[in-house]
Every structure is written in C-alpha cells, then in structure tokens.
Design a protein around this motif. Structure first.
Motif, PDB file in Angstrom:
ATOM      1  N   THR A   7      28.499  39.312  32.791  1.00 49.40           N
ATOM      2  CA  THR A   7      28.435  40.472  33.674  1.00 49.40           C
ATOM      3  C   THR A   7      28.361  41.762  32.860  1.00 49.40           C
ATOM      4  OG1 THR A   7      29.789  39.269  35.286  1.00 49.40           O
ATOM      5  CG2 THR A   7      29.540  41.655  35.610  1.00 49.40           C
ATOM      6  N   PRO A   8      27.355  42.609  33.099  1.00 45.47           N
ATOM      7  CA  PRO A   8      27.244  43.857  32.323  1.00 45.47           C
ATOM      8  C   PRO A   8      28.531  44.678  32.395  1.00 45.47           C
ATOM      9  CG  PRO A   8      25.248  43.492  33.598  1.00 45.47           C
ATOM     10  CD  PRO A   8      26.239  42.448  34.050  1.00 45.47           C
ATOM     11  N   GLY A   9      28.944  45.175  31.238  1.00 45.71           N
ATOM     12  CA  GLY A   9      30.138  45.995  31.158  1.00 45.71           C
ATOM     13  C   GLY A   9      31.409  45.233  30.867  1.00 45.71           C
ATOM     14  N   ARG A  10      31.362  43.889  30.925  1.00 44.80           N
ATOM     15  CA  ARG A  10      32.574  43.122  30.628  1.00 44.80           C
ATOM     16  C   ARG A  10      32.262  41.810  29.927  1.00 44.80           C
ATOM     17  NH1 ARG A  10      33.806  41.175  36.803  1.00 44.80           N
ATOM     18  NH2 ARG A  10      33.216  38.998  36.519  1.00 44.80           N
ATOM     19  N   THR A  11      31.187  41.778  29.140  1.00 41.01           N
ATOM     20  CA  THR A  11      30.807  40.537  28.479  1.00 41.01           C
ATOM     21  C   THR A  11      31.921  40.046  27.560  1.00 41.01           C
ATOM     22  OG1 THR A  11      29.699  41.807  26.758  1.00 41.01           O
ATOM     23  CG2 THR A  11      28.336  41.004  28.571  1.00 41.01           C
ATOM     24  N   GLY A  12      32.163  38.761  27.620  1.00 39.45           N
ATOM     25  CA  GLY A  12      33.222  38.133  26.835  1.00 39.45           C
ATOM     26  C   GLY A  12      33.674  36.867  27.524  1.00 39.45           C
ATOM     27  N   VAL A  13      34.979  36.656  27.570  1.00 42.57           N
ATOM     28  CA  VAL A  13      35.567  35.506  28.264  1.00 42.57           C
ATOM     29  C   VAL A  13      36.492  36.040  29.352  1.00 42.57           C
ATOM     30  CG1 VAL A  13      36.968  33.426  28.055  1.00 42.57           C
ATOM     31  CG2 VAL A  13      35.487  34.126  26.154  1.00 42.57           C
ATOM     32  N   SER A  14      36.181  35.740  30.601  1.00 42.45           N
ATOM     33  CA  SER A  14      37.078  36.105  31.696  1.00 42.45           C
ATOM     34  C   SER A  14      38.103  34.995  31.885  1.00 42.45           C
ATOM     35  CB  SER A  14      36.296  36.334  32.995  1.00 42.45           C
ATOM     36  OG  SER A  14      35.603  37.563  32.936  1.00 42.45           O
ATOM     37  N   LEU A  15      39.363  35.389  32.084  1.00 44.00           N
ATOM     38  CA  LEU A  15      40.468  34.446  32.190  1.00 44.00           C
ATOM     39  C   LEU A  15      41.053  34.441  33.591  1.00 44.00           C
ATOM     40  CD1 LEU A  15      42.255  35.395  28.849  1.00 44.00           C
ATOM     41  CD2 LEU A  15      40.832  33.372  29.249  1.00 44.00           C
ATOM     42  N   TYR A  16      41.436  33.250  34.037  1.00 45.20           N
ATOM     43  CA  TYR A  16      42.025  33.057  35.362  1.00 45.20           C
ATOM     44  C   TYR A  16      43.247  32.172  35.224  1.00 45.20           C
ATOM     45  CZ  TYR A  16      37.404  34.773  36.399  1.00 45.20           C
ATOM     46  OH  TYR A  16      36.269  35.543  36.413  1.00 45.20           O
ATOM     47  N   ILE A  17      44.161  32.276  36.183  1.00 43.76           N
ATOM     48  CA  ILE A  17      45.412  31.537  36.084  1.00 43.76           C
ATOM     49  C   ILE A  17      45.736  30.883  37.421  1.00 43.76           C
ATOM     50  CG2 ILE A  17      46.921  33.479  36.709  1.00 43.76           C
ATOM     51  CD1 ILE A  17      48.776  32.525  34.382  1.00 43.76           C
ATOM     52  N   PHE A  18      46.382  29.717  37.342  1.00 34.90           N
ATOM     53  CA  PHE A  18      46.784  28.971  38.542  1.00 34.90           C
ATOM     54  C   PHE A  18      48.189  28.448  38.321  1.00 34.90           C
ATOM     55  CE2 PHE A  18      47.244  24.823  40.643  1.00 34.90           C
ATOM     56  CZ  PHE A  18      47.052  25.199  41.973  1.00 34.90           C
ATOM     57  N   ASP A  19      49.045  28.630  39.322  1.00 32.72           N
ATOM     58  CA  ASP A  19      50.431  28.164  39.260  1.00 32.72           C
ATOM     59  C   ASP A  19      50.538  26.787  39.904  1.00 32.72           C
ATOM     60  OD1 ASP A  19      53.124  27.714  39.311  1.00 32.72           O
ATOM     61  OD2 ASP A  19      53.655  29.555  40.389  1.00 32.72           O
ATOM     62  N   PRO A  20      50.767  25.725  39.126  1.00 30.27           N
ATOM     63  CA  PRO A  20      50.827  24.379  39.709  1.00 30.27           C
ATOM     64  C   PRO A  20      52.033  24.156  40.610  1.00 30.27           C
ATOM     65  CG  PRO A  20      51.423  24.317  37.394  1.00 30.27           C
ATOM     66  CD  PRO A  20      50.956  25.703  37.669  1.00 30.27           C
ATOM     67  N   THR A  21      52.997  25.062  40.608  1.00 32.60           N
ATOM     68  CA  THR A  21      54.162  24.924  41.491  1.00 32.60           C
ATOM     69  C   THR A  21      54.038  25.794  42.736  1.00 32.60           C
ATOM     70  OG1 THR A  21      55.434  26.693  40.422  1.00 32.60           O
ATOM     71  CG2 THR A  21      55.612  24.477  39.489  1.00 32.60           C
ATOM     72  N   GLY A  22      52.944  26.515  42.867  1.00 32.37           N
ATOM     73  CA  GLY A  22      52.767  27.422  44.002  1.00 32.37           C
ATOM     74  C   GLY A  22      52.585  26.689  45.319  1.00 32.37           C
ATOM     75  N   THR A  23      52.826  27.390  46.403  1.00 28.88           N
ATOM     76  CA  THR A  23      52.693  26.830  47.746  1.00 28.88           C
ATOM     77  C   THR A  23      51.840  27.763  48.603  1.00 28.88           C
ATOM     78  OG1 THR A  23      54.737  27.902  48.481  1.00 28.88           O
ATOM     79  CG2 THR A  23      54.921  25.664  47.595  1.00 28.88           C
ATOM     80  N   GLY A  24      51.579  27.335  49.828  1.00 32.33           N
ATOM     81  CA  GLY A  24      50.844  28.186  50.765  1.00 32.33           C
ATOM     82  C   GLY A  24      49.429  28.473  50.283  1.00 32.33           C
ATOM     83  N   GLN A  25      49.029  29.731  50.380  1.00 32.11           N
ATOM     84  CA  GLN A  25      47.683  30.129  49.957  1.00 32.11           C
ATOM     85  C   GLN A  25      47.650  30.366  48.443  1.00 32.11           C
ATOM     86  OE1 GLN A  25      44.911  30.166  52.169  1.00 32.11           O
ATOM     87  NE2 GLN A  25      46.503  28.972  53.180  1.00 32.11           N
ATOM     88  N   ASN A  26      48.047  29.353  47.731  1.00 32.34           N
ATOM     89  CA  ASN A  26      48.122  29.391  46.279  1.00 32.34           C
ATOM     90  C   ASN A  26      46.744  29.096  45.710  1.00 32.34           C
ATOM     91  OD1 ASN A  26      49.432  29.339  43.681  1.00 32.34           O
ATOM     92  ND2 ASN A  26      49.276  27.106  43.733  1.00 32.34           N
ATOM     93  N   GLY A  27      46.187  30.034  44.979  1.00 42.54           N
ATOM     94  CA  GLY A  27      44.847  29.838  44.455  1.00 42.54           C
ATOM     95  C   GLY A  27      44.720  30.305  43.026  1.00 42.54           C
ATOM     96  N   VAL A  28      43.549  30.090  42.476  1.00 44.38           N
ATOM     97  CA  VAL A  28      43.215  30.615  41.157  1.00 44.38           C
ATOM     98  C   VAL A  28      43.041  32.123  41.299  1.00 44.38           C
ATOM     99  CG1 VAL A  28      41.492  30.568  39.305  1.00 44.38           C
ATOM    100  CG2 VAL A  28      42.119  28.447  40.495  1.00 44.38           C
TER     101      VAL A  28
END
Length: 368
Positions: free
Chosen positions: A134-155
C-alpha cells in the motif's frame, strides 16, 4: 461456485482417498495459466467463496494456517483455528476450516501472509504478518489475535515493520530458539530479516538483523526451525536453501533449478509441513500448475514427486501463486494435516482458495 457443506465434504473423503491411490500422470502441455503439468492427481475437499475483488482480477494470493491448543472464538464462531488469505487488491480474509468467511479486514494491498505465536504482555498471542504494498506504508503490516477472547473476538491491526524495500512481495516467519524472525522478500529479490518482539506496553518492536540480495524476481519464503534453514524461491531460477541464522549471510544451495517435469517457472509459493518426525517442503510450480514436494529433515532435501489438483467435488487448481500447509490434527475434516492453495482460474466467479487433505496427497505420492 460449488461449495459443499462440511458434511458433504467429509462424506466425499473416502472417494478422494481412493482417487488418490489410483494415480497416473497428467499430460504436460507447456507453460501458461490454466495448464496442467505432469504429476499425480489429487482432488480438493472444499473451497472458499470467490475473493471479493470483482472483474476477474488477479487478487487472491497467499494463505496461512493457524491452529490452537484448544478451540478459539473468531467473530462469535467457535473453531479449532483459521486460515488467513490475502486479497492483494483489498485486504485480509479469515476463513474457517469449512471454507466460510469468518472476517474480512479492508487493509489495502497485502500480498503474502504468515502466522506465529508470540508472547505479548506475558500472554501468548497469535501474530499475523503480511507484506504490504500500500503506498505510504510499504513494509510488513502486523495483526494480532487473542486465542482466549470471546464474543466478537477477531484479528485486529497491531502495528508495522518499516523497511526500505520498494515493493514488498514475499513474507514468512521463522523461529530461532526463543526468537521470532520475520523475513520480507522484495519483488526484485531484496531480503530483509528482522527479530520481532513486544515491548512493555504490548506494542511490536522489530530489529533488522540481516539483508542480502537473491538476484532477481522472488517471492516464496518458508523457514524450518528444526534444521535452521530458510527456503526462498527465485521465480525464474529455482528454490534456494539459505541458513536462518543471520550470521550465515548470503551463503546458499540451489536445491532445485527450473527443470521440465520438476519445477516450471514461475517458482512461486513455499510452505513446510511437519508430519511426525518427517518434514516436507512444498512449492507451487506456477507455469504448469503443479506442486513439487521434498522431504527436508535429512542431510539433504529428497525429491518425493509432485502433484496436481484436478476437478472433483470442487474444480481443479491452475496457476497457483501462494500456498500454506500444516501437519497434525487441524479439524475433524483434516485429522492429519491440511494444504491450502490459491486457485488462479476458478470455475465460477473470481479466484479463491482450495483445501486439500494431506492424507490424499500422501497417498498419491506413496508417502508412508
């Protein structure tokens, strides 16, 4: 698009296994999209919906597979884990092991994705990294997910690794002892290797530890912690083995060059599957829509043969770009492992991802 239910897919498994056992060669027809090369035939168990980009554009790219020690909740749905897949025109999909879409993140021009467990604020979290053009942010984008989360728990977005690579292309995680390494491959073969961790506030911290040049257009990337190897695919040359240790510099061995009936340009995605004590490297040979396989836990890689994915319960696979594999129990439908591949030419709609039972591939290749 033919999308079988999980029950229908499971019911079809015995037929797929029988088909895999009665294998024969596919006629080689030369390079090009939609062309099937030589290899034993297998069939996919199920597929995802079409990737959302309209107009039949080249959009679906690289997947990753993650499974937890116990079931997790993703956007209100309980699942053993998930498959992440990029739409390189729009963002990141999170799929269930039945192929259904659990979540979509409109994150821009993401190309390759991988997943790893990482300690963040004293808790084990799932971190996803994706090469980002994506222009302006080239690199590695990082995302996180909580394996203990509940409900609308997403990345959710977590941060980024900044880099000087102009066009990020390939990406993979690797482990060296307690360290998590992030390896970015630029379109022209530039490699940047980082150690990734989290600070006291739970934010990502990266430190570059190596850079080198592969030589020409490259993308596929897979790291083997057990042997300390880093495998990189140079699209028009072949598959290289480097050391994962940054101190090994740019020393390398060509394990397979471009060769008819072995690896046809472009050499694209790479993935490693652990099956008990054995480990296998799988590559996508895009020019003839085939998948060469090597066993890599010995002194040198051993070529095991290659497979192609023909029409069955869902349509066959052609022109594959990215792929991912995970051995061991993944779900009830995939008790010994799963291979997920991008399908460049889908039968109905746009590109998507196909799920293949590892047992089917093993039976086809005669792997014990």
């Amino acid at each position: 698009m033919r999308r079988p239910s999980a029950l229908f897919a499971a019911a079809s498994l015995s037929a797929l296994l029988l088909s895999a056992c009665a294998t024969h060669e596919v006629d080689y027809q030369g390079e090009g999209d939609g062309v099937i090369g030589a290899g034993v035939r297998v069939q996919a168990t199920l597929e995802t919906p079409s990737v959302g980009t309209g107009g039949g554009e080249d959009a679906a790219d690289d997947p990753a597979i993650w499974v937890g020690e116990r079931p997790v909740v993703v956007m209100g749905k309980t699942t053993p884990g998930f498959v992440a897949g990029t739409d390189k025109k729009a963002g990141l999909y999170i799929y269930g092991f039945d192929g259904s879409v659990l979540q979509f993140m409109p994150e821009g021009l993401l190309n390759n994705v991988d997943a790893v467990d990482l300690s963040v604020s004293g808790r084990s979290q799932v971190v996803l990294g994706a090469s980002d053009r994506t222009p302006g942010r080239t690199g590695v984008s990082l995302y996180i997910f909580d394996p203990t989360g509940t409900g609308q728990n997403g990345v959710r977005p977590w941060g980024a690794i900044q880099t000087d690579v102009v066009e990020p292309y390939g990406f993979c995680f690797g482990r060296r002892g307690d360290e998590v390494h992030a390896i970015l491959v630029g379109h022209e073969g530039e490699v940047r290797q980082f150690v990734l961790s989290a600070d006291a506030n739970g934010r990502p911290v990266s430190r570059e530890v190596r850079r080198f040049e592969i030589g020409s257009i490259s993308e596929g990337c897979a790291a083997d912690a057990e042997t300390g190897a880093l495998y990189l695919a140079e699209e028009n040359v072949g598959v290289w083995r480097y050391g994962l240790d940054p101190a090994s510099g740019d020393a390398r061995t060509l394990i397979q060059g471009i060769e008819t009936d072995r690896l046809v340009a472009d050499a694209e995605g790479l993935t490693i599957l652990a099956d008990g004590e054995a480990r296998y490297l799988i590559n996508s040979s895009q020019g003839d829509s085939a998948f060469p396989v090597w066993r890599i836990d010995g002194a040198a890689p051993v070529y095991m043969g290659w497979f192609v994915v023909e029409d069955g319960v869902v349509d066959g696979v052609t022109g594959t770009d990215g792929l991912a594999a995970l051995g061991g129990r993944v779900s009830d439908a995939f008790p010994e492992g799963l291979v997920v591949v991008q399908d460049d030419v889908n039968d109905v709609g746009t590109q998507n991802f196909k799920y293949i039972d590892w047992r089917v591939i093993k039976a086809a290749l005669g792997i014990d």
